[in-house]
Design a protein around this motif. Structure first.
Motif, PDB file in Angstrom:
ATOM      1  N   ASP A 172       0.856  -1.291   0.275  1.00 31.08           N
ATOM      2  CA  ASP A 172       0.098   0.173  -0.053  1.00 31.08           C
ATOM      3  C   ASP A 172       0.857   1.432  -0.691  1.00 31.08           C
ATOM      4  OD1 ASP A 172      -2.365   1.099   0.436  1.00 31.08           O
ATOM      5  OD2 ASP A 172      -1.778   2.147   2.316  1.00 31.08           O
ATOM      6  N   ARG A 173       2.280   1.789   0.447  1.00 31.67           N
ATOM      7  CA  ARG A 173       3.332   2.227   0.492  1.00 31.67           C
ATOM      8  C   ARG A 173       3.423   2.570  -0.089  1.00 31.67           C
ATOM      9  NH1 ARG A 173       2.337   6.055   3.176  1.00 31.67           N
ATOM     10  NH2 ARG A 173       2.539   6.727   1.366  1.00 31.67           N
ATOM     11  N   LEU A 174       4.098   1.522  -1.044  1.00 31.58           N
ATOM     12  CA  LEU A 174       4.658   1.892  -2.465  1.00 31.58           C
ATOM     13  C   LEU A 174       3.429   2.398  -3.566  1.00 31.58           C
ATOM     14  CD1 LEU A 174       6.366  -0.957  -2.986  1.00 31.58           C
ATOM     15  CD2 LEU A 174       7.943   0.775  -2.589  1.00 31.58           C
ATOM     16  N   ALA A 175       2.228   1.897  -3.653  1.00 26.01           N
ATOM     17  CA  ALA A 175       1.354   2.450  -4.712  1.00 26.01           C
ATOM     18  C   ALA A 175       0.857   3.845  -4.269  1.00 26.01           C
ATOM     19  CB  ALA A 175       0.150   1.411  -4.522  1.00 26.01           C
TER      20      ALA A 175
ATOM     21  N   PRO B  97       6.228  11.433   3.229  1.00 27.78           N
ATOM     22  CA  PRO B  97       6.141  12.174   4.652  1.00 27.78           C
ATOM     23  C   PRO B  97       5.877  11.449   5.944  1.00 27.78           C
ATOM     24  CG  PRO B  97       5.207  13.588   2.598  1.00 27.78           C
ATOM     25  CD  PRO B  97       5.273  11.711   1.861  1.00 27.78           C
ATOM     26  N   GLU B  98       5.349  10.480   5.810  1.00 21.73           N
ATOM     27  CA  GLU B  98       5.424   9.243   6.574  1.00 21.73           C
ATOM     28  C   GLU B  98       5.599   8.674   7.193  1.00 21.73           C
ATOM     29  OE1 GLU B  98       1.380   8.996   4.194  1.00 21.73           O
ATOM     30  OE2 GLU B  98       2.968  10.293   4.902  1.00 21.73           O
ATOM     31  N   PHE B  99       6.899   8.485   6.235  1.00 23.22           N
ATOM     32  CA  PHE B  99       7.315   6.709   6.063  1.00 23.22           C
ATOM     33  C   PHE B  99       8.537   7.184   6.261  1.00 23.22           C
ATOM     34  CE2 PHE B  99       9.020   3.015   5.105  1.00 23.22           C
ATOM     35  CZ  PHE B  99       7.978   2.132   5.913  1.00 23.22           C
TER      36      PHE B  99
ATOM     37  N   ARG C 127      -7.968 -10.336   6.742  1.00 25.26           N
ATOM     38  CA  ARG C 127      -7.879 -11.366   6.743  1.00 25.26           C
ATOM     39  C   ARG C 127      -6.998 -11.299   7.731  1.00 25.26           C
ATOM     40  NH1 ARG C 127      -7.380 -17.174   4.107  1.00 25.26           N
ATOM     41  NH2 ARG C 127      -6.025 -18.716   5.481  1.00 25.26           N
ATOM     42  N   PHE C 128      -5.915 -10.004   7.126  1.00 23.77           N
ATOM     43  CA  PHE C 128      -5.071  -9.817   8.288  1.00 23.77           C
ATOM     44  C   PHE C 128      -4.668  -8.480   8.334  1.00 23.77           C
ATOM     45  CE2 PHE C 128      -3.873 -13.758   4.903  1.00 23.77           C
ATOM     46  CZ  PHE C 128      -3.085 -14.608   6.098  1.00 23.77           C
ATOM     47  N   LEU C 129      -5.806  -7.626   7.679  1.00 17.29           N
ATOM     48  CA  LEU C 129      -4.915  -5.898   8.275  1.00 17.29           C
ATOM     49  C   LEU C 129      -6.235  -5.854   7.993  1.00 17.29           C
ATOM     50  CD1 LEU C 129      -2.653  -3.856   8.368  1.00 17.29           C
ATOM     51  CD2 LEU C 129      -2.682  -3.337   6.284  1.00 17.29           C
ATOM     52  N   ALA C 130      -7.430  -6.072   9.370  1.00 19.59           N
ATOM     53  CA  ALA C 130      -8.238  -5.257   9.165  1.00 19.59           C
ATOM     54  C   ALA C 130      -8.812  -3.689   9.845  1.00 19.59           C
ATOM     55  CB  ALA C 130      -9.405  -6.454  10.021  1.00 19.59           C
ATOM     56  N   GLY C 131      -9.459  -3.440   8.616  1.00 17.66           N
ATOM     57  CA  GLY C 131      -9.938  -1.777   9.817  1.00 17.66           C
ATOM     58  C   GLY C 131      -8.679  -1.116   8.206  1.00 17.66           C
ATOM     59  N   ALA C 132      -7.996  -1.741   7.787  1.00 20.84           N
ATOM     60  CA  ALA C 132      -7.155  -0.517   6.692  1.00 20.84           C
ATOM     61  C   ALA C 132      -8.338  -0.325   5.473  1.00 20.84           C
ATOM     62  CB  ALA C 132      -6.109  -0.715   6.465  1.00 20.84           C
ATOM     63  N   ALA C 133      -7.657   0.859   5.203  1.00 20.04           N
ATOM     64  CA  ALA C 133      -8.391   0.948   3.813  1.00 20.04           C
ATOM     65  C   ALA C 133      -7.264   0.773   2.209  1.00 20.04           C
ATOM     66  CB  ALA C 133      -8.557   2.528   3.303  1.00 20.04           C
TER      67      ALA C 133
ATOM     68  N   VAL D 109       1.412   1.537  10.237  1.00 18.91           N
ATOM     69  CA  VAL D 109       2.112   2.159   8.920  1.00 18.91           C
ATOM     70  C   VAL D 109       1.057   2.804   7.610  1.00 18.91           C
ATOM     71  CG1 VAL D 109       3.251   1.321   6.927  1.00 18.91           C
ATOM     72  CG2 VAL D 109       4.542   1.157   8.842  1.00 18.91           C
ATOM     73  N   ALA D 110      -0.380   1.468   8.088  1.00 20.99           N
ATOM     74  CA  ALA D 110      -1.219   1.330   6.879  1.00 20.99           C
ATOM     75  C   ALA D 110      -2.124   2.384   7.286  1.00 20.99           C
ATOM     76  CB  ALA D 110      -2.323  -0.379   6.991  1.00 20.99           C
ATOM     77  N   ALA D 111      -2.406   3.153   8.273  1.00 19.24           N
ATOM     78  CA  ALA D 111      -2.395   4.573   9.222  1.00 19.24           C
ATOM     79  C   ALA D 111      -2.197   5.055   8.718  1.00 19.24           C
ATOM     80  CB  ALA D 111      -3.261   4.076  10.594  1.00 19.24           C
ATOM     81  N   GLY D 112      -1.017   4.793   8.192  1.00 26.23           N
ATOM     82  CA  GLY D 112      -0.094   7.240   7.913  1.00 26.23           C
ATOM     83  C   GLY D 112       0.259   7.536   9.395  1.00 26.23           C
ATOM     84  N   GLN D 113       0.218   6.224   9.803  1.00 26.91           N
ATOM     85  CA  GLN D 113       1.082   6.447  11.177  1.00 26.91           C
ATOM     86  C   GLN D 113       2.818   7.029  11.395  1.00 26.91           C
ATOM     87  OE1 GLN D 113       0.106   7.851  14.580  1.00 26.91           O
ATOM     88  NE2 GLN D 113      -1.617   6.842  14.816  1.00 26.91           N
ATOM     89  N   PRO D 114       3.425   7.970  11.858  1.00 27.27           N
ATOM     90  CA  PRO D 114       4.890   8.697  11.436  1.00 27.27           C
ATOM     91  C   PRO D 114       5.714   7.261  11.343  1.00 27.27           C
ATOM     92  CG  PRO D 114       4.220   9.935  12.454  1.00 27.27           C
ATOM     93  CD  PRO D 114       2.841   9.156  12.470  1.00 27.27           C
ATOM     94  N   THR D 115       6.427   7.165  10.972  1.00 25.49           N
ATOM     95  CA  THR D 115       6.882   5.804  11.067  1.00 25.49           C
ATOM     96  C   THR D 115       8.462   5.562  10.444  1.00 25.49           C
ATOM     97  OG1 THR D 115       5.137   4.042  11.130  1.00 25.49           O
ATOM     98  CG2 THR D 115       7.152   3.145  10.602  1.00 25.49           C
ATOM     99  N   ALA D 116       9.703   4.833  11.314  1.00 18.23           N
ATOM    100  CA  ALA D 116      10.778   5.228  10.685  1.00 18.23           C
ATOM    101  C   ALA D 116      12.028   3.816  10.698  1.00 18.23           C
ATOM    102  CB  ALA D 116      12.426   6.654  11.634  1.00 18.23           C
TER     103      ALA D 116
END
Length: 333
Positions: free
Chosen positions: A20-23, A171-173, A50-56, A143-150
């Motif tokens: 999702d991040r790459l796309a 910006p968020e990754f 199945r594996f990442l419920a709730g992520a758009a 990560v899928a929710a766009g939380q700042p991550t490094a």
């Protein structure tokens, strides 16, 4: 940033979040998953319940269960399959890889049968390509929710590491680079063992003092084994070491910590793992870490104690008492 044609191999939570991040970064990205329901959900509803419920997920991401289709014309491949199946998954697609493709592995672990790091598994199963390790404190759902991550992208080939850094960064990754592949990979694998151990403490109802002691001495063990295997000590003070250790030992989203909590509360390992859709890599990593330490002659008391609890039926409280009764020594020994 130039756009890439990318494939992410492995439709679990982490693979889905990376794809999702790459796309979202504008790369033409295909997520390969063996599960038909995952492929259908990503393509039609833009989600992976199945594996990442709730992520758009972005509608730009597509999924496929055809390895040749997923790898067609790619410039970057990210492997995110569980460690115990990574080798056959990589091998199944090796003949479809373009000659110019850069390979990356986001799986954290040590192959139990060979004691190989994940980059070595990928390089062995698909030779002739640079392989970049990606690791760091990164719960997939955040990560899928766009939380700042490094995180860190590590490779001896600086150009390959920079390509992964450029492709994934947003910006968020934020992605840093490193050339200490061994340190980055061991940090990502060994922190899972410490998360299991921390979970056991929490399951026993213990407080913050024992948690802090375990995490600190656990980091010392991770560093000790890493240096013995050729890593740099300072890597374990970074994102792939201390950063990931803090996350998985304290975060409620940690699968490894959750398994440890169940064991601390009195469940057997089999009971703690029953019904889990996602893999708790720390269970496998405990076996691998102990075998590696035995091979190079490094003392790892916390990992040894965790192994005895998981596989030899040692009572958690007894194992803790044995750790506390060890011979006194200087902190830097």
């Amino acid at each position: 940033m130039s756009t890439q044609r990318c494939a992410v191999i492995g439709g679990g939570a982490w693979g889905t979040a990376i794809a999702d991040r790459l796309a979202r970064n504008g790369h033409t990205t295909t997520l390969w998953a063996r599960e038909a329901d995952v492929v259908e959900a990503v393509n039609t509803r833009h989600e992976n319940p199945r594996f990442l419920a709730g992520a758009a997920l972005t509608p730009a991401l597509r999924a496929s269960s055809d390895m040749a289709d997923a790898l067609d014309g790619v410039g970057l491949v990210v492997y995110a399959a569980p460690s115990h199946v990574l080798r056959p998954v990589v091998a199944s697609g090796a003949s479809f890889l373009p000659a110019h493709a850069v390979l990356s592995v986001a799986t954290k672990g040590i192959e139990r049968e060979t004691m190989a790091l994940m980059t070595d598994v990928v390089a062995s199963a698909a030779p002739g390509h640079p392989v970049v390790a990606v690791s760091g404190p990164s719960f997939a759902v955040e990560v899928a929710a766009g939380q700042p991550t490094a995180v860190v992208a590590a490779c001896a080939d600086a150009d390959a590491a920079t390509l992964v850094q450029s492709a994934m960064s947003a910006p968020e990754f934020r992605v840093y680079t490193s050339d200490d592949v061994t340190g980055v990979e061991l940090g990502g694998a060994l922190k899972n063992v410490m998360a299991l151990a921390t979970g056991i403490l929490d399951g026993l109802g213990m407080g913050y003092n024992p948690r802090a002691a375990l995490m600190t001495r656990g980091l010392a063990e991770m560093t000790r084994l890493g240096v013995a295997l050729g890593a740099r000590a300072e890597t374990f003070a970074g994102l792939a070491g201390l950063g990931d250790l803090v996350l998985t030992c304290t975060g409620a989203l940690s699968r490894n910590r959750a398994v440890g909590v169940a064991i601390g509360e009195g469940q057997t390992l089999e009971e703690a793992l029953a019904g889990k859709e996602s893999v708790a890599e720390g269970v496998l990593n405990t076996q691998s870490a102990k075998a590696l330490a035995d091979r190079v002659g490094v003392e790892l008391p916390i990992i040894d104690a965790t192994y005895r609890i998981l596989f030899e039926g040692r009572a958690p409280r007894a194992a803790i008492s044995e750790l506390m009764a060890r011979e006194l020594r200087a902190e830097r020994d």
